[in-house]
Scaffold this active site. Structure first.
Site, mmCIF file in Angstrom:
data_model
loop_
_atom_site.group_PDB
_atom_site.id
_atom_site.type_symbol
_atom_site.label_atom_id
_atom_site.label_comp_id
_atom_site.label_asym_id
_atom_site.label_seq_id
_atom_site.Cartn_x
_atom_site.Cartn_y
_atom_site.Cartn_z
ATOM 1 N N ASP A 79 0.850 -1.180 0.000
ATOM 2 C CA ASP A 79 0.000 0.000 0.000
ATOM 3 C C ASP A 79 0.894 1.240 0.000
ATOM 4 O O ASP A 79 1.859 1.308 0.767
ATOM 5 C CB ASP A 79 -0.917 0.017 1.221
ATOM 6 C CG ASP A 79 -1.980 1.098 1.124
ATOM 7 O OD1 ASP A 79 -3.009 0.852 0.478
ATOM 8 O OD2 ASP A 79 -1.775 2.197 1.688
ATOM 9 N N ASN A 87 -2.276 13.443 -3.900
ATOM 10 C CA ASN A 87 -3.424 13.982 -4.631
ATOM 11 C C ASN A 87 -3.820 15.363 -4.121
ATOM 12 O O ASN A 87 -4.144 16.265 -4.905
ATOM 13 C CB ASN A 87 -4.611 13.022 -4.522
ATOM 14 C CG ASN A 87 -4.442 11.783 -5.387
ATOM 15 O OD1 ASN A 87 -3.784 11.824 -6.420
ATOM 16 N ND2 ASN A 87 -5.012 10.676 -4.947
ATOM 17 N N HIS A 92 -4.625 14.961 -8.988
ATOM 18 C CA HIS A 92 -4.752 13.542 -9.324
ATOM 19 C C HIS A 92 -3.819 13.128 -10.460
ATOM 20 O O HIS A 92 -3.426 11.955 -10.546
ATOM 21 C CB HIS A 92 -6.205 13.227 -9.690
ATOM 22 C CG HIS A 92 -7.119 13.241 -8.502
ATOM 23 N ND1 HIS A 92 -7.224 12.186 -7.634
ATOM 24 C CD2 HIS A 92 -7.947 14.207 -8.023
ATOM 25 C CE1 HIS A 92 -8.088 12.469 -6.674
ATOM 26 N NE2 HIS A 92 -8.541 13.701 -6.881
ATOM 27 N N ASP A 96 -1.563 9.847 -10.349
ATOM 28 C CA ASP A 96 -1.495 8.828 -11.404
ATOM 29 C C ASP A 96 -0.048 8.562 -11.802
ATOM 30 O O ASP A 96 0.358 7.404 -11.989
ATOM 31 C CB ASP A 96 -2.291 9.281 -12.632
ATOM 32 C CG ASP A 96 -3.789 9.301 -12.386
ATOM 33 O OD1 ASP A 96 -4.236 8.747 -11.371
ATOM 34 O OD2 ASP A 96 -4.514 9.884 -13.225
ATOM 35 N N GLU A 122 -4.637 2.700 -4.301
ATOM 36 C CA GLU A 122 -3.183 2.669 -4.172
ATOM 37 C C GLU A 122 -2.684 1.374 -3.566
ATOM 38 O O GLU A 122 -1.554 1.297 -3.077
ATOM 39 C CB GLU A 122 -2.705 3.854 -3.326
ATOM 40 C CG GLU A 122 -3.137 3.832 -1.885
ATOM 41 C CD GLU A 122 -4.493 4.490 -1.631
ATOM 42 O OE1 GLU A 122 -4.732 4.918 -0.492
ATOM 43 O OE2 GLU A 122 -5.313 4.576 -2.569
#
Length: 268
Positions: A79, A87, A92, A96, A122
């Site tokens: 994770d 973010n 965002h 990405d 994630e």
């Protein structure tokens, strides 16, 4: 003579039709393969999507239960730490980019036969085929360190990326759900213990103290069909078998020592 001319004309007319038909079949096959690829791949990162990862792992578990593979493997639950911060601070699009970089980096640290999947958001998972605990911990630590070394500079500002990892080695017949739940529990232990770390079930550590040849036999039971004939022949027949063992381990594993040594890297 007229019949021969008629036959010749028929052949001349038929060949282009057959060729066109074969070409169309090939186009359909390529289109079908592309559809399959998109159906199994996460479009953002290029990792397996959740369904494909589960299916691939369950197939391996099924092969192990049928006796095809004596050594089952290990699963890594990953994770991304504090991903919401990326973010929130940079948008965002930066998030990405971070996920794409993390997947590309993790893929470079694992072996070709291993599975890497995006489980959602994630969170990712890696199934290490035939890997005992020592090897799984070595790879997990290498993945963690490589990701922390990523040069990530959204909007020109340096931002450190890191992951927490839970490692669980499968020793007996378990379903994918049980296996993933065990690794996920260890993942959240890593989160609770400070993030950017690897956690594993210490009860499995005693069973993982095998020598290098035992680890080799474990991996060989699954990978022998994947080896090239030249490498496999050299491994089996060479008088200098230790040199061959090291060459083979380099071919199978990104680390030059992950298969050939018995002690695992000490994790902090």
């Amino acid at each position: 003579r007229d019949k021969m001319v008629a036959v010749g004309l028929s052949i001349l007319l038929t060949v282009p039709v057959i060729g066109t038909f074969a070409f169309k079949i090939e186009e359909l096959n390529l289109a079908y393969a592309e559809l399959q690829r998109h159906a199994t791949m996460d479009s953002l990162t290029g990792a397996m999507n959740r369904a494909a990862f589960i299916a691939a792992t369950e197939q391996h578990l099924s092969n192990a239960e049928s006796g095809y593979n004596q050594c089952i493997g290990s699963i890594l639950a990953l994770d991304v730490d504090s991903f919401k911060t990326v973010n929130d601070l940079f948008g965002h699009h930066a998030g990405d980019d971070a996920l794409q970089r993390i997947v590309a980096t993790a893929r470079m640290q694992i072996r070709e036969a291993d599975f890497l999947g995006r489980m959602g958001g994630e969170e990712f998972a890696i199934f290490l085929v035939g890997a005992e605990l020592n090897l799984a911990l070595t790879i997990a630590e290498r993945v963690r360190l490589a990701i922390s070394d990523i040069q990530f500079k959204p909007e020109g500002k340096s931002h450190t990326l890191s992951v927490s990892i839970g490692v669980y080695t499968l020793k007996d017949n378990k379903s994918f759900a049980e296996l993933y739940h065990a690794s996920d529990r260890l993942l959240y232990r890593a989160k609770n213990n400070g993030r950017n770390r690897v956690e594993f079930d210490h009860r499995q550590q005693g069973a993982a103290k095998t020598d290098g040849l035992s680890s080799l036999a474990c991996l060989l039971s699954y990978h022998c069909l994947l080896l090239s004939a030249s490498v496999f022949t050299e491994l089996c027949r060479s008088a200098h078998w230790m040199v061959s063992l090291k060459r083979w381990s380099k071919a199978c594993c990104p680390s030059t020592h992950c298969c050939a040594q018995s002690d695992s890297r000490q994790l902090r």
